[in-house]
Design a protein around this motif. Structure first.
Motif, PDB file in Angstrom:
ATOM      1  N   LEU A   1     -94.844 -37.711  49.795  1.00 39.89           N
ATOM      2  CA  LEU A   1     -94.288 -38.928  49.205  1.00 39.89           C
ATOM      3  C   LEU A   1     -94.193 -38.827  47.687  1.00 39.89           C
ATOM      4  O   LEU A   1     -93.192 -39.221  47.084  1.00 39.89           O
ATOM      5  CB  LEU A   1     -95.123 -40.150  49.611  1.00 39.89           C
ATOM      6  N   VAL A   2     -95.236 -38.277  47.057  1.00 40.85           N
ATOM      7  CA  VAL A   2     -95.197 -38.093  45.600  1.00 40.85           C
ATOM      8  C   VAL A   2     -94.141 -37.050  45.237  1.00 40.85           C
ATOM      9  O   VAL A   2     -93.373 -37.228  44.283  1.00 40.85           O
ATOM     10  CB  VAL A   2     -96.584 -37.714  45.043  1.00 40.85           C
ATOM     11  N   GLY A   3     -94.075 -35.970  46.007  1.00 38.96           N
ATOM     12  CA  GLY A   3     -93.055 -34.941  45.760  1.00 38.96           C
ATOM     13  C   GLY A   3     -91.647 -35.497  45.862  1.00 38.96           C
ATOM     14  O   GLY A   3     -90.778 -35.173  45.046  1.00 38.96           O
ATOM     15  N   ASN A   4     -91.408 -36.352  46.851  1.00 42.00           N
ATOM     16  CA  ASN A   4     -90.089 -36.987  46.983  1.00 42.00           C
ATOM     17  C   ASN A   4     -89.782 -37.868  45.778  1.00 42.00           C
ATOM     18  O   ASN A   4     -88.647 -37.909  45.306  1.00 42.00           O
ATOM     19  CB  ASN A   4     -90.017 -37.821  48.262  1.00 42.00           C
ATOM     20  N   ALA A   5     -90.791 -38.591  45.294  1.00 45.30           N
ATOM     21  CA  ALA A   5     -90.583 -39.441  44.120  1.00 45.30           C
ATOM     22  C   ALA A   5     -90.205 -38.598  42.908  1.00 45.30           C
ATOM     23  O   ALA A   5     -89.347 -38.980  42.110  1.00 45.30           O
ATOM     24  CB  ALA A   5     -91.838 -40.266  43.827  1.00 45.30           C
ATOM     25  N   ILE A   6     -90.831 -37.444  42.769  1.00 42.17           N
ATOM     26  CA  ILE A   6     -90.530 -36.539  41.654  1.00 42.17           C
ATOM     27  C   ILE A   6     -89.116 -35.989  41.791  1.00 42.17           C
ATOM     28  O   ILE A   6     -88.329 -36.000  40.839  1.00 42.17           O
ATOM     29  CB  ILE A   6     -91.547 -35.382  41.601  1.00 42.17           C
ATOM     30  N   GLN A   7     -88.781 -35.514  42.972  1.00 43.70           N
ATOM     31  CA  GLN A   7     -87.500 -34.837  43.184  1.00 43.70           C
ATOM     32  C   GLN A   7     -86.306 -35.784  43.253  1.00 43.70           C
ATOM     33  O   GLN A   7     -85.223 -35.451  42.785  1.00 43.70           O
ATOM     34  CB  GLN A   7     -87.558 -34.000  44.461  1.00 43.70           C
ATOM     35  N   HIS A   8     -86.496 -36.969  43.839  1.00 43.66           N
ATOM     36  CA  HIS A   8     -85.341 -37.805  44.142  1.00 43.66           C
ATOM     37  C   HIS A   8     -85.297 -39.166  43.453  1.00 43.66           C
ATOM     38  O   HIS A   8     -84.289 -39.856  43.558  1.00 43.66           O
ATOM     39  CB  HIS A   8     -85.282 -38.069  45.655  1.00 43.66           C
ATOM     40  N   ALA A   9     -86.391 -39.586  42.795  1.00 45.95           N
ATOM     41  CA  ALA A   9     -86.421 -40.983  42.347  1.00 45.95           C
ATOM     42  C   ALA A   9     -86.960 -41.180  40.934  1.00 45.95           C
ATOM     43  O   ALA A   9     -87.530 -42.221  40.628  1.00 45.95           O
ATOM     44  CB  ALA A   9     -87.243 -41.800  43.336  1.00 45.95           C
ATOM     45  N   GLY A  10     -86.816 -40.213  40.074  1.00 44.46           N
ATOM     46  CA  GLY A  10     -87.212 -40.394  38.683  1.00 44.46           C
ATOM     47  C   GLY A  10     -88.702 -40.334  38.426  1.00 44.46           C
ATOM     48  O   GLY A  10     -89.162 -40.659  37.351  1.00 44.46           O
ATOM     49  N   GLY A  11     -89.464 -39.945  39.427  1.00 43.82           N
ATOM     50  CA  GLY A  11     -90.907 -39.781  39.260  1.00 43.82           C
ATOM     51  C   GLY A  11     -91.716 -40.905  39.858  1.00 43.82           C
ATOM     52  O   GLY A  11     -91.239 -42.022  40.024  1.00 43.82           O
ATOM     53  N   PRO A  12     -92.970 -40.603  40.187  1.00 44.71           N
ATOM     54  CA  PRO A  12     -93.840 -41.615  40.768  1.00 44.71           C
ATOM     55  C   PRO A  12     -94.393 -42.557  39.709  1.00 44.71           C
ATOM     56  O   PRO A  12     -94.623 -42.167  38.567  1.00 44.71           O
ATOM     57  CB  PRO A  12     -94.964 -40.794  41.390  1.00 44.71           C
ATOM     58  N   VAL A  13     -94.605 -43.800  40.096  1.00 45.27           N
ATOM     59  CA  VAL A  13     -95.210 -44.799  39.223  1.00 45.27           C
ATOM     60  C   VAL A  13     -96.681 -44.969  39.591  1.00 45.27           C
ATOM     61  O   VAL A  13     -97.552 -44.945  38.739  1.00 45.27           O
ATOM     62  CB  VAL A  13     -94.474 -46.150  39.320  1.00 45.27           C
ATOM     63  N   SER A  14     -96.928 -45.135  40.903  1.00 45.19           N
ATOM     64  CA  SER A  14     -98.306 -45.353  41.340  1.00 45.19           C
ATOM     65  C   SER A  14     -98.491 -44.968  42.795  1.00 45.19           C
ATOM     66  O   SER A  14     -97.529 -44.852  43.560  1.00 45.19           O
ATOM     67  CB  SER A  14     -98.713 -46.819  41.138  1.00 45.19           C
ATOM     68  N   LEU A  15     -99.752 -44.797  43.139  1.00 45.48           N
ATOM     69  CA  LEU A  15    -100.172 -44.548  44.509  1.00 45.48           C
ATOM     70  C   LEU A  15    -101.039 -45.721  44.929  1.00 45.48           C
ATOM     71  O   LEU A  15    -101.978 -46.089  44.215  1.00 45.48           O
ATOM     72  CB  LEU A  15    -100.993 -43.254  44.590  1.00 45.48           C
ATOM     73  N   THR A  16    -100.713 -46.325  46.055  1.00 44.84           N
ATOM     74  CA  THR A  16    -101.540 -47.383  46.610  1.00 44.84           C
ATOM     75  C   THR A  16    -102.181 -46.844  47.869  1.00 44.84           C
ATOM     76  O   THR A  16    -101.495 -46.282  48.724  1.00 44.84           O
ATOM     77  CB  THR A  16    -100.694 -48.629  46.940  1.00 44.84           C
ATOM     78  N   LEU A  17    -103.492 -47.011  47.956  1.00 47.55           N
ATOM     79  CA  LEU A  17    -104.226 -46.523  49.113  1.00 47.55           C
ATOM     80  C   LEU A  17    -105.110 -47.642  49.634  1.00 47.55           C
ATOM     81  O   LEU A  17    -106.040 -48.074  48.964  1.00 47.55           O
ATOM     82  CB  LEU A  17    -105.072 -45.307  48.729  1.00 47.55           C
ATOM     83  N   ASP A  18    -104.767 -48.136  50.820  1.00 43.27           N
ATOM     84  CA  ASP A  18    -105.551 -49.175  51.472  1.00 43.27           C
ATOM     85  C   ASP A  18    -106.239 -48.576  52.686  1.00 43.27           C
ATOM     86  O   ASP A  18    -105.585 -47.922  53.510  1.00 43.27           O
ATOM     87  CB  ASP A  18    -104.660 -50.338  51.920  1.00 43.27           C
ATOM     88  N   THR A  19    -107.544 -48.797  52.780  1.00 46.52           N
ATOM     89  CA  THR A  19    -108.281 -48.343  53.955  1.00 46.52           C
ATOM     90  C   THR A  19    -108.684 -49.566  54.771  1.00 46.52           C
ATOM     91  O   THR A  19    -109.035 -50.611  54.225  1.00 46.52           O
ATOM     92  CB  THR A  19    -109.519 -47.512  53.572  1.00 46.52           C
ATOM     93  N   TYR A  20    -108.577 -49.408  56.068  1.00 50.20           N
ATOM     94  CA  TYR A  20    -108.879 -50.458  57.023  1.00 50.20           C
ATOM     95  C   TYR A  20    -109.953 -49.944  57.979  1.00 50.20           C
ATOM     96  O   TYR A  20    -110.241 -48.750  58.012  1.00 50.20           O
ATOM     97  CB  TYR A  20    -107.610 -50.824  57.821  1.00 50.20           C
ATOM     98  N   GLU A  21    -110.484 -50.834  58.776  1.00 48.69           N
ATOM     99  CA  GLU A  21    -111.496 -50.444  59.753  1.00 48.69           C
ATOM    100  C   GLU A  21    -110.982 -49.340  60.678  1.00 48.69           C
ATOM    101  O   GLU A  21    -111.731 -48.446  61.062  1.00 48.69           O
ATOM    102  CB  GLU A  21    -111.910 -51.650  60.597  1.00 48.69           C
ATOM    103  N   LYS A  22    -109.705 -49.388  61.012  1.00 49.73           N
ATOM    104  CA  LYS A  22    -109.140 -48.458  61.986  1.00 49.73           C
ATOM    105  C   LYS A  22    -107.989 -47.618  61.448  1.00 49.73           C
ATOM    106  O   LYS A  22    -107.244 -47.025  62.229  1.00 49.73           O
ATOM    107  CB  LYS A  22    -108.646 -49.233  63.207  1.00 49.73           C
ATOM    108  N   GLY A  23    -107.809 -47.579  60.156  1.00 47.85           N
ATOM    109  CA  GLY A  23    -106.686 -46.809  59.652  1.00 47.85           C
ATOM    110  C   GLY A  23    -106.571 -46.828  58.152  1.00 47.85           C
ATOM    111  O   GLY A  23    -107.473 -47.261  57.440  1.00 47.85           O
ATOM    112  N   ALA A  24    -105.430 -46.348  57.682  1.00 46.36           N
ATOM    113  CA  ALA A  24    -105.150 -46.293  56.245  1.00 46.36           C
ATOM    114  C   ALA A  24    -103.650 -46.443  56.020  1.00 46.36           C
ATOM    115  O   ALA A  24    -102.840 -46.084  56.879  1.00 46.36           O
ATOM    116  CB  ALA A  24    -105.633 -44.971  55.665  1.00 46.36           C
TER     117      ALA A  24
END
Length: 154
Positions: free
Chosen positions: A62-85
């Motif tokens: 996802l970060v690589g795609n942002a670099i290659q196709h969308a002018g670069g990444p702004v941020s990464l959001t990471l949410d963790t849940y009881e059963k997933g992420a």
């Protein structure tokens, strides 16, 4: 039909939110490495190595795609849940329709060097994640992938 990212998150299928991280990626020399490290740290002890590796690979793509196709990444959001992420990368791109509805599948045989450029990263994300989506964000758009982790049999 598979559930969407919003159905998984808002519908409670992943359980309660247990952690939230928002990491700035703008102007970093190695944003993909930062994303990989953050995902690994957040999921350490919450899943097996192979499952963590899948989420790390998806975040890297996802970060690589942002670099290659969308002018670069702004941020990464990471949410963790009881059963997933849920992993989301906000980039500077604004065209949510520029993403393929179904990521391009590499050929089953033949020379991988001749695969059409683009679409392989999202193909990997689609294979690894339970669901993925793209939504408008204040800075551009966010591409998000949702993963089911141990105890999260859906």
């Amino acid at each position: 039909m598979s559930p969407t990212t919003m159905e998984l998150i808002r519908g409670g299928s992943l359980g309660q939110l247990v952690g939230h991280r928002c990491i700035g990626l703008t102007d970093l020399a190695v944003p993909q490495q930062v994303a990989r490290d953050e995902v690994r740290a957040a999921l350490n002890g919450r899943a097996g190595k192979e499952q963590i590796d899948d989420v790390v690979l998806a975040a890297d793509e996802l970060v690589g795609n942002a670099i290659q196709h969308a002018g670069g990444p702004v941020s990464l959001t990471l949410d963790t849940y009881e059963k997933g992420a849920a992993v989301g990368v906000v980039d500077r791109g604004t065209d949510t329709h520029a993403l393929p509805a179904m990521p391009q599948c590499p050929p089953a045989h033949g020379d991988l060097d001749v695969v059409v450029e683009g679409g392989r990263g999202l193909y990997l994300v689609a294979l690894l994640a339970r669901a993925w989506s793209v939504v408008q964000a204040e800075e551009g758009k966010m591409v998000q992938a949702v993963f089911v982790l141990p105890g999260g049999n859906l």
